[in-house]
Structures are given as structure tokens and as C-alpha cells.
Design an enzyme around this catalytic site. Structure first.
Site, PDB file in Angstrom:
ATOM      1  N   CYS A  70       3.027  -3.571  23.001  1.00 31.49           N
ATOM      2  CA  CYS A  70       4.482  -3.458  23.134  1.00 31.49           C
ATOM      3  C   CYS A  70       4.923  -4.637  24.001  1.00 31.49           C
ATOM      4  O   CYS A  70       4.188  -5.619  24.103  1.00 31.49           O
ATOM      5  CB  CYS A  70       4.906  -2.101  23.693  1.00 31.49           C
ATOM      6  N   GLY A  71       6.075  -4.559  24.610  1.00 25.33           N
ATOM      7  CA  GLY A  71       6.530  -5.670  25.437  1.00 25.33           C
ATOM      8  C   GLY A  71       5.669  -5.896  26.659  1.00 25.33           C
ATOM      9  O   GLY A  71       5.313  -7.025  26.989  1.00 25.33           O
TER      10      GLY A  71
END
Length: 152
Positions: A70-71
Site C-alpha cells: 500500500c502507500g
């Protein structure tokens, strides 16, 4: 033994997920790769849904390990850890990746596309694939304590 890997990521991790999926598919240590992540950067499926889907496959024995992007790598780790029997870690350096398997028998590696460079992410995944937990190690009792607490 070749590993069955499930990979996933949200739109913030899509580009790395795609690159790492291709790397995994080309690695002889990997028997299969199943992608449960988003289909593109415009896909707004939330990271908890992706992380739980991947972690459940590991928990059911349908995959040996999961790689989640994810980020930051933090949200997917939190979500994956909600699945009974799963030990997910966020790691952005070689030592942490090594200890995640060797000391903690973590089945899920999480990384952040916004945090780590792609070449380092590739190197970390390559390292991760070569690691195996020793159930006779001094760490095994600690992992067993975690499992006992969880009831897994």
C-alpha cells in the site's frame, strides 16, 4: 519447496505490486502467484479488503505467504493481522525482513510504495523468498506463545 504466493495492493501500491508480481512469477522458488489486488490506479477498493483477502488465503493454507503493498505498508499489515493465525509485518530493510521470518515466522510481508524505492523492494522480496523459519529455534517458543494467546 516452491512457494505459493498471494500478492495484493491498493491503488497506492499498484505500480510496485505489478512489478513485484512479475519478479515473483519469474523466480524459480515460486510455484504460483495469485493476485488479489486492485486492477489499476483508478480502482478504489480499500486496502483492508485486499489485505484480508490475501491473509485469509494464507490462513486457509491456499498460499504459503503473502506480499502486500500500500502507500506505507502499515495499513495492510494492520488489516492482515486481524485474520486469525496471521503474522504480518511491515519491513523496509534487510535485517527486519530476515527477522520477520527467522524470529517471528511471519507469513505476510508488507511494504509501502511511498516509503521504499522499487529496487530495494525487489531486493527485499528476493531475500524474503530464501528465508525459512526453524521450528527448533529459540524463537519458536515465542511464536508459540503468540499463537496460544490468539488461540490459533
Amino acid at each position: 519447496m516452491a512457494l505459493k504466493i498471494v500478492i495484493g495492493g491498493d491503488n497506492a501500491g499498484f505500480n510496485y505490486k505489478e512489478a513485484l508480481r512479475k519478479d515473483l512469477e519469474a523466480d524459480d522458488r515460486v510455484a504460483s502467484v495469485e493476485d488479489v489486488g486492485v486492477g489499476g490506479v483508478d480502482d478504489t477498493t480499500s486496502y483492508p479488503n485486499v489485505a484480508v483477502a490475501a491473509a485469509e488465503k494464507v490462513a486457509r493454507g491456499e498460499a504459503d505467504r503473502a506480499l502486500l503493498i500500500c502507500g506505507t505498508g502499515l495499513g495492510v499489515a494492520i488489516a492482515a493481522n486481524k485474520v486469525k493465525g496471521i503474522r504480518a509485518v511491515t519491513a523496509h530493510d534487510v535485517y527486519s525482513v530476515q527477522r520477520s521470518v527467522l524470529s517471528n515466522n511471519a507469513q505476510v510481508l508488507c511494504m509501502g510504495e511511498r516509503v521504499v524505492g522499487l529496487e530495494l523492494a525487489r531486493a527485499l522480496v528476493k531475500e524474503w523468498l530464501g528465508l525459512e523459519f526453524d521450528p527448533q529455534s529459540a524463537s519458536a517458543a515465542k511464536v508459540n506463545d503468540i499463537c496460544a494467546y490468539e488461540g490459533a
